[in-house]
Design a protein around this motif. Structure first.
Motif, PDB file in Angstrom:
ATOM      1  N   ARG A 110      25.638 -17.767  -8.904  1.00 47.06           N
ATOM      2  CA  ARG A 110      25.939 -16.371  -8.591  1.00 47.06           C
ATOM      3  C   ARG A 110      25.367 -15.426  -9.633  1.00 47.06           C
ATOM      4  N   ASP A 111      25.562 -15.748 -10.909  1.00 49.63           N
ATOM      5  CA  ASP A 111      25.214 -14.813 -11.972  1.00 49.63           C
ATOM      6  C   ASP A 111      23.723 -14.768 -12.277  1.00 49.63           C
ATOM      7  N   LEU A 112      22.989 -15.841 -11.998  1.00 49.89           N
ATOM      8  CA  LEU A 112      21.592 -15.913 -12.422  1.00 49.89           C
ATOM      9  C   LEU A 112      20.579 -15.693 -11.317  1.00 49.89           C
ATOM     10  N   THR A 113      21.007 -15.708 -10.049  1.00 48.04           N
ATOM     11  CA  THR A 113      20.054 -15.506  -8.957  1.00 48.04           C
ATOM     12  C   THR A 113      20.001 -14.035  -8.556  1.00 48.04           C
ATOM     13  N   ILE A 114      18.854 -13.629  -8.033  1.00 47.33           N
ATOM     14  CA  ILE A 114      18.562 -12.210  -7.882  1.00 47.33           C
ATOM     15  C   ILE A 114      18.890 -11.645  -6.512  1.00 47.33           C
ATOM     16  N   SER A 115      19.248 -12.489  -5.553  1.00 44.11           N
ATOM     17  CA  SER A 115      19.569 -12.013  -4.205  1.00 44.11           C
ATOM     18  C   SER A 115      20.471 -13.019  -3.512  1.00 44.11           C
ATOM     19  N   LYS A 116      21.218 -12.550  -2.556  1.00 41.78           N
ATOM     20  CA  LYS A 116      22.141 -13.415  -1.825  1.00 41.78           C
ATOM     21  C   LYS A 116      21.392 -14.104  -0.686  1.00 41.78           C
ATOM     22  N   THR A 134      24.575  -7.699 -11.721  1.00 35.82           N
ATOM     23  CA  THR A 134      25.898  -7.588 -12.343  1.00 35.82           C
ATOM     24  C   THR A 134      25.909  -8.282 -13.696  1.00 35.82           C
ATOM     25  N   PHE A 135      25.217  -9.433 -13.767  1.00 36.60           N
ATOM     26  CA  PHE A 135      25.178 -10.164 -15.033  1.00 36.60           C
ATOM     27  C   PHE A 135      24.321  -9.428 -16.058  1.00 36.60           C
ATOM     28  N   VAL A 136      23.277  -8.754 -15.611  1.00 38.99           N
ATOM     29  CA  VAL A 136      22.497  -7.898 -16.515  1.00 38.99           C
ATOM     30  C   VAL A 136      23.388  -6.804 -17.093  1.00 38.99           C
ATOM     31  N   ALA A 137      24.219  -6.217 -16.224  1.00 42.07           N
ATOM     32  CA  ALA A 137      25.133  -5.163 -16.682  1.00 42.07           C
ATOM     33  C   ALA A 137      26.098  -5.698 -17.735  1.00 42.07           C
ATOM     34  N   PHE A 138      26.584  -6.921 -17.524  1.00 41.15           N
ATOM     35  CA  PHE A 138      27.475  -7.544 -18.512  1.00 41.15           C
ATOM     36  C   PHE A 138      26.766  -7.691 -19.859  1.00 41.15           C
TER      37      PHE A 138
END
Length: 416
Positions: A110-116, A134-138
């Motif tokens: 979830r955190d490392l992939t760029i699209s669903k 979202t992980f970039v934002a974190f």
């Protein structure tokens, strides 16, 4: 001369690998004095995120010295790889740095992939995906500010990622290049979602400037095709099957990135013909860090070791090295780490060249004025010169800084 040569080699080995006592941090949660395991609650991810921080051996939280930072995704599973590389190559090949390992043990996909996506490589996806932004934002809004607040850091940062984390690493460079200076993507999953990132990257790399940024890409080539061993680097781009898409995507990205000289990205890539996906992180981290820090390596190291080199020539080399560091780091940095100043000082002292020894010892004090070891080394210089008064003066400074009983005993012996 053979005895002197052997001594030079011995001194270099001893001092290059010498360590200063690391100070423990009041906020330490676990581990030893130069490493902590910590966590913060992420409002972006709605969960606690664990990470570890490892200081360089000369780290002193009371000092004013600040350090570049390496951020490693999958930080707990790849921790030993980064430590092995860093411990073997700091000093000449790369600077003292703070290492940070980010845990991706939960919600990794979830955190490392760029699209669903609903399926991947022909199989239904069993986990959530597409949370890279979202992980970039974190990382940008929570983790980096926390690391900067709690530890002595500079804004010179490097990001390392493998597989999905390699996909994330390139995504971060393409869409958020300001976050890091260097990016190392190891066997990145660029084939994700019908090569979505590859298409985005081609557009960005062609139109945007990446001046001052560096990217190293690694490809494990022991098994380029999942079922056909006859597919090699020579013919892989001729294959059109799903089974070679992973490797083909990396090759296509790397060839394109290498062709876009106008964007000023410091790009390089390397193929590892004898490595698999799971074994390539270790050699790729080594090569990536050495490549991206190539500018850090000493110019004309033989000149420093040559007994015929003059004090004036050595001073010029140090001045030039300092300019190179300032240009690349973006801030003023000593032209040598303290261990090397001391190493060259003692080497020249033993070779009967006190003027050059004084140059290196004095530079160590100038650049590392809070180091007791630097003053102690200068004291040894004055002991060698039979100047006991000056030797006492510098041992007193070393003792005043550290309070170490070793300096007190040395001081008492000198006064007797």
């Amino acid at each position: 001369m053979k005895e002197i040569t052997r001594y030079i080699v011995l001194i270099a080995l001893i001092l290059f690998n010498s360590v200063a006592s690391a100070q423990s941090n009041a906020n330490e949660l676990a581990q030893n004095s130069n490493e902590i395991i910590d966590s913060i609650y992420s409002k972006s991810l709605h969960s606690y995120q664990q990470f570890w921080v490892k200081y360089p051996d000369n780290y002193n939280p009371k000092s004013k010295i600040k350090y570049p930072v390496v951020y490693l995704l999958d930080g707990f599973s790849l921790k030993s790889n980064l430590e092995i590389v860093y411990d073997n190559y700091w000093g000449h090949y790369m600077p003292h740095m703070i290492l940070v390992g980010i845990s991706n043990r939960t919600n990794r996909t979830r955190d490392l992939t760029i699209s669903k996506v609903e399926s991947n490589r022909g199989a239904p996806m069993q986990t959530d995906s597409g949370g890279a932004e979202t992980f970039v934002a974190f990382i940008e809004e929570e983790l980096i500010p926390h690391i900067n607040k709690m530890h002595r850091t500079t804004n010179y940062r490097t990001l390392i990622g493998h597989s999905y984390a390699g996909l994330f690493t390139i995504h971060t460079l393409i869409h958020h290049p300001h976050l890091f200076t260097n990016y190392i993507a190891i066997d990145p999953s660029i084939e994700w979602d019908n090569q979505k990132l590859l298409k985005e990257a081609k557009s960005k790399l062609k139109s945007n400037s990446f001046d001052g940024k560096g990217l190293f890409v690694a490809l494990a080539a022991e098994q380029l095709h999942m079922q056909n061993a006859s597919v090699t680097m020579d013919n892989i781009m001729e294959d059109t099957s799903e089974y070679s898409l992973f490797a083909r995507s990396i090759v296509e990205f790397s060839q394109f990135a290498n062709s876009q000289k106008q964007n000023k990205l410091n790009f390089s890539w390397k193929v590892y013909p004898e490595d698999l996906h799971g074994t390539v992180p270790l050699p790729a981290m080594r090569d990536g860090l050495i490549e991206l820090f190539k500018w850090y390596q000493f110019k004309a190291p033989q000149t420093y070791n040559n007994p015929e080199s003059s004090v004036e020539l050595l001073q010029t080399l140090l001045d030039n090295q300092e300019k190179i560091y300032a240009k690349n780091f973006g801030y003023k940095v000593p032209p040598m780490i303290e261990e090397l100043f001391n190493g060259y000082g003692y080497m020249n002292l033993q070779m009967g060249q006190p003027e050059k020894a004084y140059l290196f010892f004095n530079k160590a004090i100038s650049y590392y004025p809070e180091s007791a070891n630097a003053y102690d080394a200068m004291a040894d210089y004055y002991i060698d010169q039979k100047d006991k008064i000056k030797a006492i003066e510098f041992v007193e400074k070393a003792f005043a800084i550290s309070g170490n009983s070793y300096y007190k005993e040395k001081l008492d012996a000198l006064k007797k």
